[in-house]
Each structure stands twice: as C-alpha cells, then as structure tokens.
Design a protein around this motif. Sequence first.
Motif, PDB file in Angstrom:
ATOM      1  N   THR A   1       0.860  -1.173   0.000  1.00  0.00           N
ATOM      2  CA  THR A   1       0.000   0.000   0.000  1.00  0.00           C
ATOM      3  C   THR A   1       0.899   1.226   0.000  1.00  0.00           C
ATOM      4  OG1 THR A   1      -1.862   1.085   1.091  1.00  0.00           O
ATOM      5  CG2 THR A   1      -0.249   0.093   2.521  1.00  0.00           C
TER       6      THR A   1
ATOM      7  N   ILE B   1      -6.858  -4.870  -0.942  1.00  0.00           N
ATOM      8  CA  ILE B   1      -7.281  -5.588   0.269  1.00  0.00           C
ATOM      9  C   ILE B   1      -8.770  -5.935   0.210  1.00  0.00           C
ATOM     10  CG2 ILE B   1      -7.800  -3.523   1.670  1.00  0.00           C
ATOM     11  CD1 ILE B   1      -6.171  -6.763   2.991  1.00  0.00           C
ATOM     12  N   THR B   2      -9.550  -5.074  -0.417  1.00  0.00           N
ATOM     13  CA  THR B   2     -10.984  -5.344  -0.501  1.00  0.00           C
ATOM     14  C   THR B   2     -11.239  -6.677  -1.202  1.00  0.00           C
ATOM     15  OG1 THR B   2     -11.350  -2.978  -0.571  1.00  0.00           O
ATOM     16  CG2 THR B   2     -13.197  -4.363  -1.223  1.00  0.00           C
TER      17      THR B   2
ATOM     18  N   VAL C   1     -16.973   1.328  -0.216  1.00  0.00           N
ATOM     19  CA  VAL C   1     -15.661   1.355   0.442  1.00  0.00           C
ATOM     20  C   VAL C   1     -14.648   2.119  -0.385  1.00  0.00           C
ATOM     21  CG1 VAL C   1     -14.939  -0.844  -0.621  1.00  0.00           C
ATOM     22  CG2 VAL C   1     -13.776  -0.036   1.427  1.00  0.00           C
ATOM     23  N   GLY C   2     -13.663   2.689   0.279  1.00  0.00           N
ATOM     24  CA  GLY C   2     -12.494   3.231  -0.409  1.00  0.00           C
ATOM     25  C   GLY C   2     -12.285   4.702  -0.192  1.00  0.00           C
ATOM     26  N   GLU C   3     -13.339   5.439  -0.002  1.00  0.00           N
ATOM     27  CA  GLU C   3     -13.236   6.879   0.255  1.00  0.00           C
ATOM     28  C   GLU C   3     -14.598   7.310   0.787  1.00  0.00           C
ATOM     29  OE1 GLU C   3     -13.271   9.236  -3.391  1.00  0.00           O
ATOM     30  OE2 GLU C   3     -13.500   7.347  -4.468  1.00  0.00           O
TER      31      GLU C   3
ATOM     32  N   THR D   1     -18.479   1.255   4.589  1.00  0.00           N
ATOM     33  CA  THR D   1     -17.491   0.592   5.447  1.00  0.00           C
ATOM     34  C   THR D   1     -16.154   1.301   5.414  1.00  0.00           C
ATOM     35  OG1 THR D   1     -16.856  -0.843   3.615  1.00  0.00           O
ATOM     36  CG2 THR D   1     -18.551  -1.671   5.112  1.00  0.00           C
TER      37      THR D   1
ATOM     38  N   THR E   1      -6.034  -1.345   4.225  1.00  0.00           N
ATOM     39  CA  THR E   1      -5.171  -2.503   3.976  1.00  0.00           C
ATOM     40  C   THR E   1      -4.598  -3.000   5.311  1.00  0.00           C
ATOM     41  OG1 THR E   1      -4.561  -1.519   1.869  1.00  0.00           O
ATOM     42  CG2 THR E   1      -3.141  -3.288   2.684  1.00  0.00           C
TER      43      THR E   1
HETATM   44  C1  WTA Z   1     -10.067   5.572   2.763  1.00  0.00           C
HETATM   45  C2  WTA Z   1      -9.377   0.192   1.495  1.00  0.00           C
HETATM   46  C3  WTA Z   1     -13.990   7.194   3.961  1.00  0.00           C
HETATM   47  C4  WTA Z   1      -9.412   6.088   4.032  1.00  0.00           C
HETATM   48  C5  WTA Z   1     -10.279  -0.767   2.269  1.00  0.00           C
HETATM   49  C6  WTA Z   1      -8.480   4.946   4.390  1.00  0.00           C
HETATM   50  C7  WTA Z   1     -12.491   5.551   3.401  1.00  0.00           C
HETATM   51  C8  WTA Z   1      -8.025   4.459   3.052  1.00  0.00           C
HETATM   52  C9  WTA Z   1     -13.489   4.556   3.517  1.00  0.00           C
HETATM   53  C10 WTA Z   1      -7.594   3.016   3.062  1.00  0.00           C
HETATM   54  C11 WTA Z   1     -14.811   4.991   3.861  1.00  0.00           C
HETATM   55  C12 WTA Z   1     -11.612   3.603   2.992  1.00  0.00           C
HETATM   56  N1  WTA Z   1     -15.004   6.308   4.074  1.00  0.00           N
HETATM   57  N2  WTA Z   1     -12.747   6.854   3.620  1.00  0.00           N
HETATM   58  N3  WTA Z   1     -15.831   4.154   3.964  1.00  0.00           N
HETATM   59  N4  WTA Z   1     -12.908   3.367   3.250  1.00  0.00           N
HETATM   60  N5  WTA Z   1     -11.342   4.921   3.057  1.00  0.00           N
HETATM   61  O1  WTA Z   1      -5.764   0.709   2.306  1.00  0.00           O
HETATM   62  O2  WTA Z   1      -8.685   7.263   3.742  1.00  0.00           O
HETATM   63  O3  WTA Z   1      -6.847   0.870   0.027  1.00  0.00           O
HETATM   64  O4  WTA Z   1      -7.399   5.344   5.208  1.00  0.00           O
HETATM   65  O5  WTA Z   1      -8.122   0.163   2.049  1.00  0.00           O
HETATM   66  O6  WTA Z   1      -9.163   4.638   2.200  1.00  0.00           O
HETATM   67  O7  WTA Z   1      -7.380   2.539   1.747  1.00  0.00           O
HETATM   68  P1  WTA Z   1      -6.947   1.041   1.476  1.00  0.00           P
END
Ligand code: WTA
Length: 630
Positions: free
Chosen positions: A264, A310-311, A386-388, A412, A416
Amino acid sequence: MSDSFDVKLEETVYLPDPSIRDQSWIGDYDAEYQRFLRNPDGFWEGIADELEWFRKWDHVKKWNPPYAEWFTNAQLNITHNCLDRHATGERRNKVALIWRGEKEGQERVLTYRQLYRQVMRFASALTKMGITKGDTVCLYMPLVPEHIVALLACARIGAVHNIVYGGFGASALNARIRDSGAKLVITSDVGYRRGKRVALKAIVDEAVVNAPTVEKIIVLRRSDPGPELFSEMEVDFYEVLESGDTTCEAAVMDAEDPLFILYTSGTTGQPKGIVHTCGGYMVGAYYTTKYVFDMKENDVHWCTADPGWITGHSYIVYGPLSVGATVLITETVPDYPDPGIFWRIVEDFGVTIFYTAPTAIRMFMRVGEEWPNKYNLDSLRIIGSVGEPLNPEAFEWYYRVIGKNRCPILDTWWQTETGMHMITTMVGEPMKPGFAGRPIPGVVADVVDAQGNPVEPGTGGLLVIKEPWPAQMRAVNNDDARYRAYWETINGYYTAGDLAVKDEDGYIMVLGRSDDIIIVAGHNLGTAEVESALVSHEAVAEAAVIGIPDPVKGQTVKAFVILVNGYTPTDKLKSDLTYHVRMGIGPIAMPSAIDFVDSLPKTRSGKIMRRVLKAQELGIDPGDISTLEE
Ligand code: WTA
C-alpha cells in the motif's frame, strides 16, 4: 498536520425497516457492542470457535505494544475453512464462484467441490515445482477463476502471496517483487478491459529484469494462439495444473505465520508491504463478512474490487469463501459496453449483496438512473461502499435508485492495514448519509487530538483505533520503523492517517487523509511514489504532486515540475511525462494536469509543502506557513 478543527454537521437519518435488524445475524448492535466491551477476548474467542482449527489457541491474544499475537499456538489453514469445510460437507455442490467475462455468455461456474479440487491440484503442482512454506509468490493476473485458484493454492501450502493489481506498471511491479523476494510469479498473457487486450506478461518480462529472486514464471495463456514460452523460466498454467496430484493436504500453519503481503502507498519512500497472518486475519475476514454483510446461505455476493486490493482479499476471497457463500467475479468494468452492465449482471445472476466504491456510484449518478432502471434489481438485499468517503448526495442516490429505499447501505471504513471492516453502520441500524457509522463490535475507534485526547462531537481530529483486533497487520515487510510508527505516533493508539469527526451519537464521518496520500478512484497513491516516477524522467529536476478534487474520481493527481536546465516546457513534454508515469506506476497515477514551475514551496529543512501548493491551486487558506522558506 492540523489536529483539531470545527466541522459543521448536518444530519439526515434513514431508518431501515425493523425486520432487517430482527433477521440479521448481529441483532441489537448496542447489546453486541456491550457484550464485546465486557469481555473482548471472550467475544473474539466466540467468533474463532465458529471456524475449524487443527489445534486451538493457548491465549486469545498477547499484546506487547506495538506487537500483537492472536490465537497463540493455534494451528489452522485458511483454505481448510474456505474449501474443505464446505466441499466435504453439505455445500459440496453449492456454487462457490461465478465468473462472467466481458462478453455476454462468457461464464464459468465452479462448485465448492470443483474449486477445492482445482486448488489442491495446483497446490500440489506448486510443491512439485519446489515452492514451500514461507516462500513468496507474486500474482499479477486478470480477474479470472485461475487467479482465485492460484492464490488459494499458495495459502494451502503456506506460501506467502503477494498480489499486485494488474493496473500497475513495470517499475511498481518490480519494486514489489524485489521487496517481497518473490521466487515465483504467476501471470497471464493478457487481461481484457473495455474490449481490448491488456498485456500483462509483457510487463512481467520487464519487471523481472533485476529481480534476482524470481526462479519461474507461470503463464496463463488466454489469447489464441498464446505467446511462446521460454522453457528456462516460463511454464504454462495448465501444464502446471495437470502435473499436480488430485489431492493436497492443507499445510499446518501457525496462527501467526504470514498469509500474505500486500503493498500500500506510503507517504514517503517505497510502498509499504503490509503483512497479514493466518489466524487473526481469517477470524477478522470471516466475522465481518458474516456479521457486517449479514451473509446468509443463499446470498450471491458481488464485490466489484480486484483481488489486487485488500478489498478483494477480504471480501472476494477469504471472507465469503470462509462463510461458504456464492461469489461473483467479473472482468467487466462499470461502463463497458454501456453503463448498464453492472445492473444487468445483478439481474442475470440474482446478486443479493453488492459492494462497490464511491467513484463508481458517482459515475452511475452522472450517466443517469435510466440505466439501472432498465433492469430488475429486486434480488438486492444489502449494498455497500468502500475506499473513500461516500458523500451524502451519492448515498441518497445509491439508496433510492439502487437500493429502492429498502436495502441498507454499508459505508465501510477500513484499510489494507486493518485487514477487515472497522467502522460502519451495521444492517438494521439508523443510517446517516456522510457518516460511515460507529465502530463494529470488536473495534474501539475514536477521534482524538494530536496528544490522543478525545475531541468533542463536532470537532474534527485524527481517527485512531485504541485496542488491538485480530486482523490487524503484524508488520511492514523489511521496515519495522514504519510499522512502529502506526502505534507510536499518538499515545499508543493505532493511527489511521485519516481525519474524522464524531457526532453526539458516536457516528464517525471520515473526512479524508491527514497525510500525503492521494485517493484516486478509491486507489491510494503516495505523493512520493508519483514524484519519484516523475523525477526518474531525464527532463525532470524536481517534482511535487497534490490531489485535486474531481467530481467522479474523488481526487486526481496534479503535478508541479521543475525542468532540468536546457529542457523546454512543451505540451509534448507534458504528454511524455504523463506516459512515463503511466508506464512506471500505472494508469491510476497519471497526472491529470502538469504545471512547469521555477520553484516549489519548501520548509527551511527542504521538505516540499504540498499544502501550500494545494491552497494556491484551490484558492484556500494554506494554514500555518511559518516554516516556509522565504
Ligand atoms: C479511505 C481500502 C472514507 C481512508 C479498504 C483509508 C475511506 C483508506 C473509507 C484506506 C470509507 C476507505 N469512508 N474513507 N468508507 N474506506 N477509506 O488501504 O482514507 O486501500 O485510510 O483500504 O481509504 O485505503 P486502502
């Protein structure tokens, strides 16, 4: 980094039908959360007891901050729980995997029994090739059933998988292969995307130069005729598969043995290799899939992510298979051949749980509701994101147009590093658009200032996790200092790197990153990664990148570049640099704009102040600039 600030909260509440909560696995959220608080280890032990172990634990957890051990001395194999448990029992003929290609009619279905036998065969073949417990295997594949077979085969024999998303370029792939020390790479000649072939093997060819640990490359040949393979190093996927025995016992893994490494973006330097282990990760992925997605026997689960994130690890593969669900995977993108394709797939396969990213939801909003309205979405039961951050407008659209005002939305929040869902509104609970929700039972989350003191509702601060959880990462590969920094920056709490705010009911709204990570269409990019890709071009002396808002992707990359003396700023050079980043890191990192500048704002110690660039760009207040040089 600002540590606390006021946020104006406007709240709308959506109340789900009470029957949803009555029929859910979790039932009463508050009661479950209290049950967890009264006895955290007992709570997790209860979940772990729903799974099969070769040997049970001596302790549920050992917490020697910042190092955690979960299910000490327990023995297991995650594939036993994902495969054997179902394939040798009543679910043997249940569909485990449905694959749909880009074209209508391209479909493959594997029952649990079939998937189990293929995985054993491939696992046995890997053993014959000399891959053993603890070896690292890099997977760089399109989303086809063979991808899932290969990764489960690694887990079956205790090889550590490192999946690299097929959208990454050669230098990103090379960096991951080198850092993880992969002995084997599994790839495919091509993937298919928007009707075109995406060359994967060609990128592997480039990436394995200067990757001395790689001994063999397994190639799944999808094109016809497929590419010729160089027998010194390359072998055909199906030849390998056929060389395997029909059975292969699952390796006995210690709960704390590594299961996979997944890279990541970091704020500085190279991407971080996040290490997850077998026991705790299995419990976390299983628990959240069953209780957060409220997964029932007849669900058809579609998570639109790629296994390279990771998702995909947790909610395409390990979670749903450990629960024994039917999983849909597809190579299809949301807007090809037309923007109705996802809804057509939901109708065709009777998808019940749909999990996607805000960037996709915003794209669907933009193209209009006539697309989903062409299809019957009655099968949907639960929809997730998920993701942002899922902005309230996107929430409302998703709830009304896709969920037909009846499916709960799971926004959600997790990472990661966390391995599993951490914060969301559990099904049946009142939902508030813009707020992910409350920590799930099992998780202690809070919003604090830089000293670790909880901030008042309505005051923004840093999102932290205060207690360990089973699926927490155990290490950053080859970099203990970066691992420790997660737990040692604020008062012994796990620092997520996100800014957030809580309301009076404890609902958490995640505002975005507090650091130099840019999230483009749900994919994390470190500014450092993109900047070093730019600087590796001979014309670039220095570069700085920032994220700028984008109505669909959330953010896009904007680059500021100082040229080496003698180079002239031209549009041609801009497109060369864009191409250079694309080839190095991949399309997601491509700057949407490049400005040629003479200087960059820096601190006296020479650090680039990206927030000053950002403030200039967006016409906002740059905050404290006392450390700015001149
Ligand atoms: C963002 C993805 C707002 C956040 C599973 C986090 C989110 C980063 C959300 C991790 C959400 C993920 N609402 N922001 N529901 N879900 N984020 O490692 O900034 O790819 O720290 O994992 O995505 O991204 P990663």
